[in-house]
Design an enzyme around this catalytic site. Structure first.
Site, PDB file in Angstrom:
ATOM      1  N   ALA A 109     -16.383  11.987   2.090  1.00 13.76           N
ATOM      2  CA  ALA A 109     -15.893  12.272   0.799  1.00 13.76           C
ATOM      3  C   ALA A 109     -15.926  13.739   0.246  1.00 13.76           C
ATOM      4  O   ALA A 109     -16.499  14.621   1.175  1.00 13.76           O
ATOM      5  CB  ALA A 109     -17.275  11.689  -0.041  1.00 13.76           C
ATOM      6  N   ASP A 110     -15.331  14.146  -0.606  1.00 14.22           N
ATOM      7  CA  ASP A 110     -15.052  15.366  -1.289  1.00 14.22           C
ATOM      8  C   ASP A 110     -15.031  15.282  -2.799  1.00 14.22           C
ATOM      9  O   ASP A 110     -14.323  14.589  -3.427  1.00 14.22           O
ATOM     10  CB  ASP A 110     -13.909  16.110  -0.668  1.00 14.22           C
ATOM     11  CG  ASP A 110     -14.211  17.710  -0.951  1.00 14.22           C
ATOM     12  OD1 ASP A 110     -14.741  18.572  -0.336  1.00 14.22           O
ATOM     13  OD2 ASP A 110     -13.295  18.218  -1.810  1.00 14.22           O
ATOM     14  N   THR A 111     -15.930  16.107  -3.418  1.00 16.10           N
ATOM     15  CA  THR A 111     -15.925  16.343  -4.690  1.00 16.10           C
ATOM     16  C   THR A 111     -15.494  17.487  -5.307  1.00 16.10           C
ATOM     17  O   THR A 111     -15.902  18.785  -4.729  1.00 16.10           O
ATOM     18  CB  THR A 111     -17.304  15.919  -5.472  1.00 16.10           C
ATOM     19  OG1 THR A 111     -17.844  14.532  -5.047  1.00 16.10           O
ATOM     20  CG2 THR A 111     -17.460  16.062  -6.651  1.00 16.10           C
TER      21      THR A 111
END
Length: 186
Positions: free
Chosen positions: A69-71
């Site tokens: 994931a990446d935010t």
């Protein structure tokens, strides 16, 4: 319900680890160094998904599900990643003060040849904050591992965030509602 799934979480984020634990999933954490740069022509949601997919490509886990994931935080077309230092954290929090912004988290699931990517978007509204509040937060909460320089689950979220539209867990770094549905599809 999905406790039997063998999962690798490719993230050092304690918030993502906490969220998977709260989902009652069995997982182990495995990290790989990945270049998190991205093409300059991408929209915020595309950036988050692109980086999550780059992280996933670093893994070859036969039989296990890999979650990456990446935010990112976006305000008025500007992308705010993780601050490099106090000055950058202060600058980001000043920009966000009294404004609304969007938080995008891209997620990729990989199992063998199967790959699925998705994103979630949440709009977050901040009240006006003072320079003293910003300095207090940076000094006491050290938000250097957080996109946009803040954590919704800590002091900032409890005192500055006026409201959100969308997923709370997305702002923490992992849209668990969408992740759960994706895991069920597997």
């Amino acid at each position: 319900m999905l406790k039997h799934l063998p999962i690798i979480l490719a993230s050092k984020s304690p918030r993502r680890q906490e969220l998977l634990s709260l989902m009652d999933l069995n997982f182990r954490v495995e990290l790989k160094d990945v270049d998190e740069s991205y093409p300059g022509n991408l929209e915020p949601a595309e950036i988050a998904v692109y980086i999550a997919e780059q992280k996933a490509k670093a893994f070859e886990a036969a039989g296990e599900i890999v979650i990456t994931a990446d935010t990112i935080v976006a305000i008025n077309g500007e992308i705010l990643g993780k601050p490099k230092d106090v000055a950058q954290a202060r600058e980001m929090l000043r920009k966000l003060s009294g404004e609304k912004h969007e938080v995008f988290t891209g997620v990729t699931l990989v199992k063998g040849e199967y790959i699925e990517s998705f994103f979630d978007r949440t709009t977050v509204y901040f009240r006006e904050v003072t320079a003293d509040e910003i300095d207090f937060y940076i000094e006491n909460y050290k938000p250097f591992d957080k996109a946009g320089s803040y954590g919704i689950q800590d002091w900032w979220g409890n005192t500055v965030v006026q409201r959100i539209e969308g997923s709370y867990t997305n702002v923490m770094g992992l849209p668990t509602e969408k992740l759960y549905q994706a895991l069920l599809r597997l």
